[in-house]
Design an enzyme around this catalytic site. Structure first.
Site, PDB file in Angstrom:
ATOM      1  N   SER A 117      37.661  41.258  32.473  1.00 27.61           N
ATOM      2  CA  SER A 117      36.600  42.310  31.406  1.00 27.61           C
ATOM      3  C   SER A 117      37.354  41.336  30.016  1.00 27.61           C
ATOM      4  O   SER A 117      38.657  41.336  30.034  1.00 27.61           O
ATOM      5  CB  SER A 117      37.107  43.899  31.402  1.00 27.61           C
ATOM      6  OG  SER A 117      36.596  44.035  30.154  1.00 27.61           O
ATOM      7  N   TYR A 141      42.282  50.747  31.544  1.00 30.95           N
ATOM      8  CA  TYR A 141      40.900  49.886  32.255  1.00 30.95           C
ATOM      9  C   TYR A 141      41.511  48.402  31.860  1.00 30.95           C
ATOM     10  O   TYR A 141      41.457  47.622  32.762  1.00 30.95           O
ATOM     11  CB  TYR A 141      39.787  50.355  31.706  1.00 30.95           C
ATOM     12  CG  TYR A 141      38.843  49.037  32.164  1.00 30.95           C
ATOM     13  CD1 TYR A 141      38.345  48.961  33.448  1.00 30.95           C
ATOM     14  CD2 TYR A 141      38.135  48.500  31.088  1.00 30.95           C
ATOM     15  CE1 TYR A 141      37.432  48.021  33.602  1.00 30.95           C
ATOM     16  CE2 TYR A 141      37.204  47.229  31.215  1.00 30.95           C
ATOM     17  CZ  TYR A 141      36.749  47.278  32.644  1.00 30.95           C
ATOM     18  OH  TYR A 141      35.843  46.316  32.936  1.00 30.95           O
ATOM     19  N   LYS A 145      42.624  45.368  34.477  1.00 27.91           N
ATOM     20  CA  LYS A 145      42.097  44.077  34.668  1.00 27.91           C
ATOM     21  C   LYS A 145      43.001  42.958  34.622  1.00 27.91           C
ATOM     22  O   LYS A 145      42.804  41.991  35.268  1.00 27.91           O
ATOM     23  CB  LYS A 145      40.527  43.860  33.886  1.00 27.91           C
ATOM     24  CG  LYS A 145      39.673  44.811  34.055  1.00 27.91           C
ATOM     25  CD  LYS A 145      39.070  44.361  35.527  1.00 27.91           C
ATOM     26  CE  LYS A 145      37.775  45.146  35.900  1.00 27.91           C
ATOM     27  NZ  LYS A 145      37.076  44.740  37.036  1.00 27.91           N
TER      28      LYS A 145
END
Length: 321
Positions: A117, A141, A145
């Site tokens: 991402s 998040y 990643k």
């Protein structure tokens, strides 16, 4: 030989599954259907229902099918929610990836394409993000990643795992009438739901230092994204040179205001969006260069903004209520 797509019943994963099949590559899917849809997966594609945290499930899939590589799309993808549920985000995105890599090693599966991402960059200090831009994630998040990329790197050094990670921003559109984005957090489905319910969509801020005052972001078509994943998989299968990471970016971006105009034009529903306050920490512009991916992964923007909106709108209207 087949490629395993984790999260292959989700919006992005299902497009990747179909892109593989379009190029004559067999596919196997593992998905727990926490956000995916069983009917997104073609009936003749082998499907294992369950989480990739389940090592026994993965061992069984690898034992039953000849798998040459994995496209790892499964994960918890909501950056904002991850701030409230960090342990869940790390379990789904880090612990699960470790479990997957361990199962791959045990089964001698040599290659992986990781769905990373652009959240790994946080708020970049440049108008055009490249693969070398400083990584400074601002949510669990984004951190998860980046940790996933490190896991691939370290496993590559330790056991020769062939790998690449694809970083991208906002994925929109549809490559098939029966595949739609059902996320409760993404801009396109939020706008569509508002229009279908007769409400005005809401945007966050209109006084940014951009041409129309709204944020500029990188919006890419999901079918183009899927093609790049398959291109990466083919390079890994062939043992060809491949970079450890690629940005899948447009190079110029689109403003939220431009998206609202395209939404009204394509849907035929005239509206003026409600404007809320800017979200704290939201940068005015985040756009990535896709030059490296264009060189190696057949990456290019094949769809206009109107085509992105029209394909997404058509698939949403075809969705089962």
């Amino acid at each position: 030989m087949a490629w395993l797509v984790t999260g292959g019943a989700g919006y992005i994963g299902a497009h990747i599954v179909r892109a593989f099949r379009d190029q004559g590559v067999e596919v196997v899917v593992v998905d727990d259907l926490s956000s995916g849809h069983r009917d997104f997966v073609p009936a003749d594609v082998p499907f294992a229902m369950g989480t990739i945290l389940d090592r026994a499930l993965l061992d069984g899939v690898f034992a039953q099918h000849e798998v040459s590589g994995v496209v790892h799309v499964a994960g918890f993808k909501y950056a904002g929610v991850s701030v409230q549920r960090p342990l869940h985000a790390y379990e789904q995105n880090v612990t699960a990836t470790i479990t997957l890599l361990a199962a791959m090693q045990a089964a001698d599966v040599p290659s992986i394409v990781f769905s990373s991402s652009a959240a790994v960059y946080g708020t970049p200090d440049t108008d055009l993000v490249t693969e070398r831009t400083t990584k400074s994630p601002e949510s669990p998040y984004g951190e998860s990643k980046l940790i996933g990329e490190w896991l691939l790197r370290d496993q590559g050094a330790a056991v020769g795992l062939r790998h690449t990670s694809l970083r991208y921003f906002n994925v929109v559109g549809s490559g098939a009438a029966d595949l739609y984005d059902s996320s409760p957090h993404n801009l396109f489905p939020l706008v569509f739901e508002a229009l279908l319910e007769g409400r005005s969509p809401r945007i966050n801020g209109d006084d940014y230092p951009t041409p129309d005052g709204t944020c500029v972001r990188d919006y890419i078509h999901v079918a183009d994204l899927a093609i790049a994943h398959v291109a990466a998989a083919k390079l890994l299968d062939a043992g060809d040179a491949i970079e450890p990471v690629y940005n899948l970016g447009s190079g110029d971006g689109v403003s939220v205001g431009e998206i609202m105009e395209a939404m009204a034009k394509v849907t035929g529903i005239a509206f003026v969006p409600d404007v809320g306050p800017p979200r704290p920490g939201d940068p005015a512009r985040i756009v990535a260069s896709g030059k490296l991916a264009a060189r190696d992964l057949d990456w290019r923007m094949r769809h206009t903004l109107d085509e992105m909106v029209a394909s997404a709108w058509n698939s949403r209207r075809n969705a089962t209520p």
